[in-house]
Design a protein around this motif. Structure first.
Motif, PDB file in Angstrom:
ATOM      1  N   ALA A  40      -8.892   2.116   3.534  1.00 46.00           N
ATOM      2  CA  ALA A  40      -7.777   1.734   2.661  1.00 46.00           C
ATOM      3  C   ALA A  40      -7.696   0.220   2.516  1.00 46.00           C
ATOM      4  N   GLU A  41      -7.924  -0.519   3.607  1.00 49.30           N
ATOM      5  CA  GLU A  41      -7.893  -1.981   3.531  1.00 49.30           C
ATOM      6  C   GLU A  41      -9.023  -2.511   2.645  1.00 49.30           C
ATOM      7  N   ALA A  42     -10.208  -1.952   2.787  1.00 46.44           N
ATOM      8  CA  ALA A  42     -11.336  -2.388   1.950  1.00 46.44           C
ATOM      9  C   ALA A  42     -11.093  -2.038   0.483  1.00 46.44           C
ATOM     10  N   ALA A  43     -10.587  -0.841   0.237  1.00 48.59           N
ATOM     11  CA  ALA A  43     -10.329  -0.426  -1.147  1.00 48.59           C
ATOM     12  C   ALA A  43      -9.206  -1.243  -1.769  1.00 48.59           C
ATOM     13  N   THR A  44      -8.189  -1.587  -0.998  1.00 51.33           N
ATOM     14  CA  THR A  44      -7.096  -2.402  -1.515  1.00 51.33           C
ATOM     15  C   THR A  44      -7.586  -3.795  -1.867  1.00 51.33           C
ATOM     16  N   SER A  45      -8.457  -4.348  -1.052  1.00 48.89           N
ATOM     17  CA  SER A  45      -9.035  -5.657  -1.335  1.00 48.89           C
ATOM     18  C   SER A  45      -9.870  -5.613  -2.616  1.00 48.89           C
ATOM     19  N   GLN A  46     -10.662  -4.560  -2.770  1.00 51.97           N
ATOM     20  CA  GLN A  46     -11.467  -4.413  -3.981  1.00 51.97           C
ATOM     21  C   GLN A  46     -10.569  -4.209  -5.204  1.00 51.97           C
ATOM     22  N   ALA A  47      -9.498  -3.451  -5.046  1.00 51.25           N
ATOM     23  CA  ALA A  47      -8.576  -3.209  -6.164  1.00 51.25           C
ATOM     24  C   ALA A  47      -7.905  -4.507  -6.599  1.00 51.25           C
ATOM     25  N   ALA A  48      -7.536  -5.356  -5.640  1.00 48.58           N
ATOM     26  CA  ALA A  48      -6.924  -6.640  -5.985  1.00 48.58           C
ATOM     27  C   ALA A  48      -7.910  -7.532  -6.733  1.00 48.58           C
ATOM     28  N   ALA A  49      -9.164  -7.549  -6.293  1.00 44.04           N
ATOM     29  CA  ALA A  49     -10.177  -8.354  -6.974  1.00 44.04           C
ATOM     30  C   ALA A  49     -10.413  -7.847  -8.397  1.00 44.04           C
ATOM     31  N   SER A  50     -10.474  -6.530  -8.560  1.00 48.78           N
ATOM     32  CA  SER A  50     -10.660  -5.954  -9.896  1.00 48.78           C
ATOM     33  C   SER A  50      -9.482  -6.273 -10.803  1.00 48.78           C
ATOM     34  N   ALA A  51      -8.274  -6.144 -10.262  1.00 48.67           N
ATOM     35  CA  ALA A  51      -7.071  -6.410 -11.057  1.00 48.67           C
ATOM     36  C   ALA A  51      -7.010  -7.875 -11.483  1.00 48.67           C
ATOM     37  N   ALA A  52      -7.332  -8.794 -10.573  1.00 50.51           N
ATOM     38  CA  ALA A  52      -7.295 -10.217 -10.907  1.00 50.51           C
ATOM     39  C   ALA A  52      -8.336 -10.556 -11.969  1.00 50.51           C
ATOM     40  N   ARG A  53      -9.522 -10.001 -11.821  1.00 46.11           N
ATOM     41  CA  ARG A  53     -10.592 -10.312 -12.774  1.00 46.11           C
ATOM     42  C   ARG A  53     -10.267  -9.780 -14.161  1.00 46.11           C
ATOM     43  N   ILE A  54      -9.823  -8.526 -14.240  1.00 45.75           N
ATOM     44  CA  ILE A  54      -9.539  -7.943 -15.544  1.00 45.75           C
ATOM     45  C   ILE A  54      -8.344  -8.630 -16.198  1.00 45.75           C
ATOM     46  N   ALA A  55      -7.374  -9.056 -15.403  1.00 44.16           N
ATOM     47  CA  ALA A  55      -6.213  -9.756 -15.961  1.00 44.16           C
ATOM     48  C   ALA A  55      -6.601 -11.144 -16.460  1.00 44.16           C
TER      49      ALA A  55
END
Length: 140
Positions: A40-55
């Motif tokens: 969950a910690e790894a996936a949350t980190s990846q989700a934050a990176a994806s969200a920042a990049r797409i935004a």
């Protein structure tokens, strides 16, 4: 406590087996919980990176937040993380002339199905990521 009679045993193999199975079950449940937290910690980190990049590549700030939230949820579901609750916050920072997008993602990973005595129903993971906005992109 009554003393044992000679030749009498304190507990049968079935009692010892029941205690061993219970203890082994708890060890397995805690191991699964540990793996879930790490994933969950790894996936949350990846989700934050994806969200920042797409935004950071969006032209409309209002649409950027919605698209970033969808990207974060998609990244979590692709990794197989079932969150009881997901929160995504997108902030654009342009204080020092270099505009960046910060995405903050939190996920409440479920533990309720593990049946660990005294454990909460979920564990919150949180991560944030920053992505620069390209200063040379065309504006509408």
């Amino acid at each position: 406590m009554k003393p044992l009679i000679e030749g009498e045993r304190g507990g049968g193999p079935s009692v010892e087996g029941a205690v061993l199975v219970g203890a082994l079950g708890l060890v397995v449940a805690f191991g699964i919980a540990g793996v879930r937290v790490t994933m969950a910690e790894a996936a949350t980190s990846q989700a934050a990176a994806s969200a920042a990049r797409i935004a950071s590549i969006q032209r409309d700030p209002a649409a950027a937040a919605t698209i970033a939230e969808d990207a974060a949820r998609g990244a979590l579901s692709q990794r197989g993380i079932a969150c009881a609750a997901v929160a995504v916050r997108v902030v654009v920072d342009d204080d020092d002339g270099l505009a960046v997008v910060r995405a903050e993602v939190s996920c409440d990973a479920r533990w309720s199905d593990l049946a660990i005595p005294g454990a909460p129903g979920s564990y919150r993971t949180a991560a944030s990521a920053v992505s620069p906005i390209d200063p040379l992109r065309e504006h509408e």
